[in-house]
Scaffold this motif. Sequence first.
Motif, PDB file in Angstrom:
ATOM      1  N   HIS A  46       0.762  -1.271  -0.047  1.00 58.28           N
ATOM      2  CA  HIS A  46       0.060  -0.074   0.165  1.00 58.28           C
ATOM      3  C   HIS A  46       1.003   1.183  -0.035  1.00 58.28           C
ATOM      4  O   HIS A  46       0.389   2.378   0.177  1.00 58.28           O
ATOM      5  N   GLY A  47       2.158   1.146  -0.038  1.00 56.52           N
ATOM      6  CA  GLY A  47       2.906   2.289  -0.283  1.00 56.52           C
ATOM      7  C   GLY A  47       3.089   2.987  -1.483  1.00 56.52           C
ATOM      8  O   GLY A  47       2.197   2.746  -2.201  1.00 56.52           O
ATOM      9  N   LYS A  48       4.200   3.511  -1.690  1.00 58.65           N
ATOM     10  CA  LYS A  48       4.072   4.738  -2.843  1.00 58.65           C
ATOM     11  C   LYS A  48       4.941   4.292  -3.962  1.00 58.65           C
ATOM     12  O   LYS A  48       4.933   4.740  -4.841  1.00 58.65           O
ATOM     13  N   HIS A  49       5.407   3.106  -3.824  1.00 56.91           N
ATOM     14  CA  HIS A  49       6.254   2.344  -4.707  1.00 56.91           C
ATOM     15  C   HIS A  49       5.665   1.237  -5.916  1.00 56.91           C
ATOM     16  O   HIS A  49       4.522   1.265  -5.715  1.00 56.91           O
ATOM     17  N   ARG A  50       6.330   1.097  -6.774  1.00 58.29           N
ATOM     18  CA  ARG A  50       5.918  -0.161  -7.644  1.00 58.29           C
ATOM     19  C   ARG A  50       6.501  -1.259  -6.898  1.00 58.29           C
ATOM     20  O   ARG A  50       7.729  -1.469  -6.755  1.00 58.29           O
ATOM     21  N   TYR A  51       5.493  -2.417  -6.841  1.00 55.19           N
ATOM     22  CA  TYR A  51       5.923  -3.631  -6.047  1.00 55.19           C
ATOM     23  C   TYR A  51       5.868  -4.742  -7.265  1.00 55.19           C
ATOM     24  O   TYR A  51       4.757  -5.032  -7.849  1.00 55.19           O
ATOM     25  N   LEU A  52       6.818  -5.313  -7.539  1.00 54.56           N
ATOM     26  CA  LEU A  52       6.861  -6.535  -8.512  1.00 54.56           C
ATOM     27  C   LEU A  52       6.656  -7.786  -7.902  1.00 54.56           C
ATOM     28  O   LEU A  52       7.676  -8.112  -6.731  1.00 54.56           O
ATOM     29  N   VAL A  53       5.597  -8.415  -8.108  1.00 49.51           N
ATOM     30  CA  VAL A  53       5.437  -9.840  -7.223  1.00 49.51           C
ATOM     31  C   VAL A  53       5.566 -10.859  -8.200  1.00 49.51           C
ATOM     32  O   VAL A  53       4.566 -10.973  -9.258  1.00 49.51           O
ATOM     33  N   PRO A  54       6.535 -11.841  -7.857  1.00 58.72           N
ATOM     34  CA  PRO A  54       6.527 -12.765  -8.917  1.00 58.72           C
ATOM     35  C   PRO A  54       5.498 -13.988  -9.051  1.00 58.72           C
ATOM     36  O   PRO A  54       4.847 -14.038  -7.995  1.00 58.72           O
TER      37      PRO A  54
END
Length: 324
Positions: free
Chosen positions: A18-26
């Motif tokens: 839920h943060g401000k970044h881009r999260y890459l989830v395998p």
Amino acid sequence: MNILVWHVHGSWTTAFVHGKHRYLVPVTPDRGRYGLGRARTYPWPDAAEEVTPEQLADEDVDLVVLQRPEELELASGWLRRQIGRDVPAIFVEHNTPKGDVPHSRHPLADRDDLLIAHVTHFNELFWDTGATRTGVIEHGVVEPTTDYTGELERLAVVTNEPVRRGRVTGTDLMPRFAQVAPLDVFGMGVAGLPDLLGLPHERVTPHDDVPQSRMHAEVARRRVYLHLCRWTSLGLSLIEAMVIGMPVVVLATTEAVAAVPPQAGVLSTRVDTLVDAARWLIEEPTAAHRLGEQARAVARTRYGLDRFLADWDRLLEEELCASR
């Protein structure tokens, strides 16, 4: 910032993405333990994107957040970069040590290429991490959308694998509380509880793998929340119950003694005291609501999502800057 992070612990990862970044989830075709992808029972923002191992080689990943030691090798292979050298890494330690606890050596002890972020101060105290840098970022939760009603004179427990884990999750203590009021147990691997405990379903009712949003609504209808784990880092379900406004009756072990101050719940290592407290709250709904409001105030202050994300942003920036 582009962050590689696996979907491992549902509630923790939900808060983190839920943060401000881009999260890459395998994600892998079988959606197995190393490629689960986006959550299906938790609401995740669009910033959490599924990526295949093949796609990761072309992604510009700024930092890797690890939660299992074997992810080090996976990340190096998938990114084709040396984790901790070519790309900074933080290892999140969710668990208490196992085995000979006072002498438990962390599998990533004595490393100079990453930082271990513990989720509780108890974990940092008990793990021997040698020369590896450590820090603590306490849990944060996405606030449930339901509120406590306590309309049902029943007790609620949320735990995973209580049949298999037994004494760790306090499964052996459940019959004593089931004498006070019927017990509803939510989580994965709970189906065999009545047979294991030799109790009828009317006294111990399993609710296996209920989606989070529905589980919160159901738990909130029960009069009291029980946390019976003997040895666990800190159950996020306990914090969520407090945020909902539930009165909590808690075994005073590990980080729970810090998470639940006296005004916010009943804690003890004496099981008779906890059984008496459960009986009192079942019989006195006004007291249950009053204690639940105190629990809500404490949990919102200490485990709010804004504080959690701010702490993580600070740590992520520090590690990224230190690597340059």
